[in-house]
Design an enzyme around this catalytic site. Sequence first.
Site, PDB file in Angstrom:
ATOM      1  N   GLY A  54       0.811  -1.222   0.000  1.00  0.00           N
ATOM      2  CA  GLY A  54       0.000   0.000   0.000  1.00  0.00           C
ATOM      3  C   GLY A  54       0.840   1.266   0.000  1.00  0.00           C
ATOM      4  O   GLY A  54       0.546   2.231  -0.720  1.00  0.00           O
ATOM      5  N   GLU A  78      13.397  -6.957  13.711  1.00  0.00           N
ATOM      6  CA  GLU A  78      14.367  -7.088  14.816  1.00  0.00           C
ATOM      7  C   GLU A  78      15.649  -7.783  14.353  1.00  0.00           C
ATOM      8  O   GLU A  78      16.710  -7.624  14.958  1.00  0.00           O
ATOM      9  CB  GLU A  78      13.788  -7.900  15.984  1.00  0.00           C
ATOM     10  CG  GLU A  78      12.512  -7.368  16.590  1.00  0.00           C
ATOM     11  CD  GLU A  78      11.286  -8.062  16.041  1.00  0.00           C
ATOM     12  OE1 GLU A  78      10.527  -8.623  16.838  1.00  0.00           O
ATOM     13  OE2 GLU A  78      11.081  -8.041  14.806  1.00  0.00           O
ATOM     14  N   SER A 134       4.001   0.934   8.556  1.00  0.00           N
ATOM     15  CA  SER A 134       2.675   0.707   9.123  1.00  0.00           C
ATOM     16  C   SER A 134       2.806  -0.427  10.144  1.00  0.00           C
ATOM     17  O   SER A 134       2.486  -1.576   9.853  1.00  0.00           O
ATOM     18  CB  SER A 134       1.717   0.324   7.983  1.00  0.00           C
ATOM     19  OG  SER A 134       0.409   0.296   8.441  1.00  0.00           O
ATOM     20  N   CYS A 182      -0.948  -3.125  14.325  1.00  0.00           N
ATOM     21  CA  CYS A 182      -1.919  -2.261  15.010  1.00  0.00           C
ATOM     22  C   CYS A 182      -2.567  -2.940  16.214  1.00  0.00           C
ATOM     23  O   CYS A 182      -3.162  -2.277  17.053  1.00  0.00           O
ATOM     24  CB  CYS A 182      -3.002  -1.820  14.029  1.00  0.00           C
ATOM     25  SG  CYS A 182      -3.964  -3.196  13.361  1.00  0.00           S
ATOM     26  N   SER A 208      -4.448  -3.627   5.242  1.00  0.00           N
ATOM     27  CA  SER A 208      -3.781  -2.629   4.413  1.00  0.00           C
ATOM     28  C   SER A 208      -4.241  -1.216   4.768  1.00  0.00           C
ATOM     29  O   SER A 208      -4.800  -0.982   5.840  1.00  0.00           O
ATOM     30  CB  SER A 208      -4.018  -2.945   2.933  1.00  0.00           C
ATOM     31  OG  SER A 208      -3.115  -2.209   2.131  1.00  0.00           O
TER      32      SER A 208
END
Length: 391
Positions: A15, A58, A76, A79, A376
Amino acid sequence: MEPLRALELYSGIGGMHQALRESCIPAQVVAAVDVNTVANEVYKYNFPHTQLLAKTIEGITLEEFDRLSFNMILMSPPCQPFTRIGLQGDVTDPRTNSFLHILDILPRLQKLPKYILLENVKGFEMSSTRDLLIQTIENCGFQYQEFLLSPTSLGIPNSRLRYFLIAKLQPEPFPFQAPGQVLMEFPKTESEHPPKYAINAEKKTEEKKTGPKICFDSSTQCSGKEAILFKLETAGEIDRKHQQDSDLSVRMLKDFLEDDIDKHSFFLPPKSLLRYALLLDIVKPTSRRSMCFTKGYGRYIEGTGSVLQTTEDVQIENIYKSLTSLSQEEKIMRLSMLQLRFFTPKEIANLLGFPPEFGFPEMTTVKQRYRLLGNSLNVHVVAKLIKILCD
């Protein structure tokens, strides 16, 4: 202008990459990073010439970051640590570790990037992780602005309120910069109205404790009315939906629908109609709104996204009238008259701003496509922010 060298972290199906293309800013994505194998297949299918690192963030060392020689970060992060329906573990959630690694690496880079753009869910702006991000970029000398934006502000009939941060390595603030504030709309020019502020970042601790009553949609007032109309909707919700459908600045859903599809394979099964009849968010092709589509769309019904009524001449109010008093067979017969179907993955991709040529490898299932799209972002919203950031 030298083309920017962008690093795309948590790249998903691309995206951010697509938004960078749409922005028309001269740029090259030097590397995309994601661990999701299905998402990576879709990314490679659409961006075959971009270096894709299928590894954990990481696991990328400072030296490896330096070797990529990027001057822009698009990201992004996961979440789930910040969602309203999640546990809101914030910095203690293991899924935040990769982002904390980025914050640790950033100040130690040989050369700091000039631009940063971050997207996340509403709720991130109230988190300790956000505080760490702000502290880190301020210490590095970035100017920044935070936003809460939805595609509806660009005339797209889909609600997807998301947190965004843009940051630029420069001594002067952005012309529209509002310290300590989260802007609820794109920056206006001086001749237009001043921007709306959503949250005073200094006061967010008290807000957490008191649990503010928030109106998520600026087109309606928070209402105390609790009169239940047809379905499980309050008068306030009905009013909000009517207002959204009357907003001529937003396009109709029919502009985003596919013409030739096998509708029957997307119809809601009778069992779902029976069980969730009173919870469905039903829209028509002429509607100017739809709910946020989540990764559970197509698998779960409640709260995962709108469904489309394909028989436009049938009045929904008549179908729901005295529905609860009918037998199961009669309920199914009546609800079937609406011919309710799920939006197809392609239609959701259209609403998210992906171009017609964006596709999925044949091997990906419909369920996988829904899941990837639910994770997305809206390409048009990010493209506009990239233009603002690089202006």
